[in-house]
Every structure is written in C-alpha cells, then in structure tokens.
Design an enzyme around this catalytic site. Sequence first.
Site, PDB file in Angstrom:
ATOM      1  CE1 TYR A 143      -3.551  -2.589   0.517  1.00 53.44           C
ATOM      2  CE2 TYR A 143      -4.666  -0.552   1.077  1.00 53.44           C
ATOM      3  CZ  TYR A 143      -4.714  -1.876   0.715  1.00 53.44           C
ATOM      4  OH  TYR A 143      -5.930  -2.486   0.551  1.00 53.44           O
ATOM      5  CE  LYS A 194       1.490 -17.029  -2.655  1.00 50.98           C
ATOM      6  NZ  LYS A 194       1.103 -18.425  -3.066  1.00 50.98           N
ATOM      7  CG  ASP A 227      -2.078 -19.904  -1.902  1.00 48.89           C
ATOM      8  OD1 ASP A 227      -1.519 -19.940  -0.782  1.00 48.89           O
ATOM      9  OD2 ASP A 227      -1.649 -20.538  -2.892  1.00 48.89           O
ATOM     10  CG  ASP A 251      -8.149  -4.771   1.296  1.00 48.28           C
ATOM     11  OD1 ASP A 251      -9.075  -4.268   1.954  1.00 48.28           O
ATOM     12  OD2 ASP A 251      -8.094  -4.737   0.049  1.00 48.28           O
ATOM     13  CG  ASP A 255     -13.758  -7.120   1.808  1.00 53.62           C
ATOM     14  OD1 ASP A 255     -13.539  -6.370   2.785  1.00 53.62           O
ATOM     15  OD2 ASP A 255     -14.178  -6.701   0.704  1.00 53.62           O
TER      16      ASP A 255
HETATM   17  C1  IPM Z   1     -10.518  -1.379   3.707  1.00 56.31           C
HETATM   18  C2  IPM Z   1     -10.742  -0.726   2.374  1.00 56.31           C
HETATM   19  C3  IPM Z   1      -9.608   0.252   2.111  1.00 56.31           C
HETATM   20  C4  IPM Z   1      -8.346  -0.550   1.974  1.00 56.31           C
HETATM   21  C5  IPM Z   1      -9.801   1.189   0.900  1.00 56.31           C
HETATM   22  C6  IPM Z   1     -11.096   1.963   0.978  1.00 56.31           C
HETATM   23  C7  IPM Z   1      -8.640   2.131   0.737  1.00 56.31           C
HETATM   24  O1  IPM Z   1     -10.895  -1.677   1.383  1.00 56.31           O
HETATM   25  O2  IPM Z   1     -10.394  -0.663   4.711  1.00 56.31           O
HETATM   26  O3  IPM Z   1     -10.474  -2.603   3.754  1.00 56.31           O
HETATM   27  O4  IPM Z   1      -8.019  -1.071   0.901  1.00 56.31           O
HETATM   28  O5  IPM Z   1      -7.650  -0.661   2.984  1.00 56.31           O
HETATM   29 MG    MG Z   2     -10.980  -3.662   2.107  1.00 54.49          MG
END
Ligand code: IPM
Ligand code: MG
Length: 369
Positions: A143, A194, A227, A251, A255
Amino acid sequence: MPETRTLLLLPGDGIGPEVMAEVRRVIDWLARRRNLEFDLSEGLVGGAAIDAHGTPLADATMVEALAADAVLLGAVGGPKWDDLPFAIKPERGLLRLRKEMALFANLRPAMVFPALIGASTLRPEVVSGLDILIVRELTGGVYFGEPKGIETLPDGSRRGVNTQVYTTEEIRRVARVAFELAGRRRGHVCSVDKANVMESGVLWREEVQRLHDEVFPDVTLTHMYADNCAMQLVRHPSQFDVIVTDNLFGDMLSDEAAMLTGSLGMLPSASLGAADASGRRRALYEPVHGSAPDIAGKGLANPLAMLLSFAMCLRYSFALAAEAELLEAAVASVLDGGLRTADIMENGKARVSTRVMGEAVTAALGKLA
Ligand code: IPM
Ligand code: MG
C-alpha cells in the site's frame, strides 16, 4: 471535573453519514443515561472533503485527528470521484489518516451472532460459533512501498509499479499486538504470508516466529500461505483464533471473513497506533463495509458494523468495557428480536430501515442497562 473524551466524527461518503447518525444516537444515550460526556467534533473526509476543499483530507482535519482521543470514520469513495487523479481520490484521505496517525494494527473481528447463522452463505454447522480476529498490518507493505507509480516507456507502452516491503520492526510491532490479543482469547495465532514466493514473506515468517520464541512461547503459533488461508476460511473457519497478516492479504481476507458472518454490514474494525508513555494509543474506528454508493441515502444501510465499531472505541480508547459489552448485547438482542436490514434479511424476519435499526439498538440499551 468530569473526564473529557474527545471524539472526531468523519462520516465521509455514501452510506457513511447514515450509519454515523445512528452512532450519535448511542452517544446521546450514553450522555443522558450514563453520564458519559464526549467532546464531539465533526469533519470531512473522502469525496465530501474533495467537494468542499479540493482535497480528500484537509490539513486542519488531519491536525484534529492527531489531537483527538479517537476518530470514528464512516466510509469513503463513490463513482462521482472515480475519474480523479489517483493522488486526490477519496481513498487517499483514509490512507493519509492511517499513515500519519501511524495506525499500524488493524483489528477486524469476525463473529457470528447466533441469530444470523442462517444469513451466512455457508452452512450453519460451518459458521456456528465462529469467532476470528484478523490483525492486519495497516501502514506498510504494498500500500505504501516505494518505488510506486505508472511510467511511460520509450516505446510508448506503460509500466505500473508497486513495492511490497516490510522491515523487522514493522513486522514485530504488529505481531506483538496479535500475540497479546491471542493471550486474552484462545491462545492461537496463525501468521499468513506468501513465503513460498516473496522474500518479504520469508522475512515476515522468520520475524513472527522469532518474536514468538523470545516473548510469547505460551501462544501457539502456526504459519499459513495466504492462498491456503483464503480456502481454509470457507472450508473450516472455526480452526482460526487470531490471524496476523500484511496489509494487502489482510484487506482481502477480512472481506472474506466478514462474509462468513452473514454480511459485510456486520464487521467493525479498530486501527491502533503504538501506546505512548501514558498508555494512550491513537485510534480510528470504522466499519469494514465501505461507502456502498448504490444504496446510499435510501435508508437501506446496516448501521450495526458502525455501532460495533463504536463499541470497540469504548473498549480500546476509553476503557469503558462495560458500556462496550452493553452495546454489543443490545445489537445481539435486536437481532434475536427479529429485526433485519436488507443485507441480512431472511424469511419471517422484520425488514427495517437504518434509522429504525439504530432506534431499536438504543431502546435495547435502555432495557438491558
Ligand atoms: C478497507 C478498504 C480500504 C483498503 C480502501 C477503501 C482504501 O478496502 O479498509 O479494507 O483497501 O484498505
Ligand atoms: Mg478492504
């Protein structure tokens, strides 16, 4: 003198303002019923800040964030700002907050509320009792690594570059948070990398192992490739207690873990910096779900991730563990009572708006207190 607790609210874009309004309702309740005063200010971030100031985070707001005891953030981004140059996109506002506040440890707990077992896309027996804490490194890795950018080559084609980079200290400080938290949970850390492909992953694995052996031998440590972890999270998620991983893997895996719980609309997060001499940590709390522009302004958003993020704020920034638990219990009882926003709707339940969900949680606080 009552203790002052400064709180900066940054509702942001999309559904951010709607879910933040429900936090204000809880803050009002705490002031009225628990005599807990918060010194609130509100600012702009993301697209809202771009529209007002031409930048996704004004310097004055950055200064306020650095001074506040805690920052609550709604969400940033939306199609209106998609074509802006990269350096001034809404997301840059959030990334600047994380970087300049040095919030290197991002805690993303994925828990299944018993009432929501049926809302998961996985079978009930797979997600029942699920309680995972993802500790994501938040201020390093690909990042922020240099070099980065897009350049035009002599033949006119282009080349895009990002750099995955970690230092010993960056790895150790986030791993330390993971080990400490695991010590207060089920005592198991799974470190995800990884290392089979990336040198930065080899270093990650070695440093996490070394810190473990030196300081946290009582915590069980395992290592997993990213993975495989993505696959294990849907195959057998209850094998995990604490997962510690880098910025990009964290990240994606968070999710995925969020969806196990029924909806991205349920997952809170806390982003913490290092403790200073007085034990105070800079902190920002935000739901994981993002701005969801397609449903913004329609009263469809689920405010529970934002409310649960505020519960984390009560716990970690203000040492109000009892109030944090009360708020979490209020959320659970509203779900037990059958109220559902659209994202977690099931047959036989009562579908309610963002505001009605927030009101119900506040009413439950009154009943449970
Ligand atoms: C998160 C989001 C952020 C990230 C974006 C909005 C920059 O996806 O907080 O998970 O990638 O960290
Ligand atoms: Mg995210």
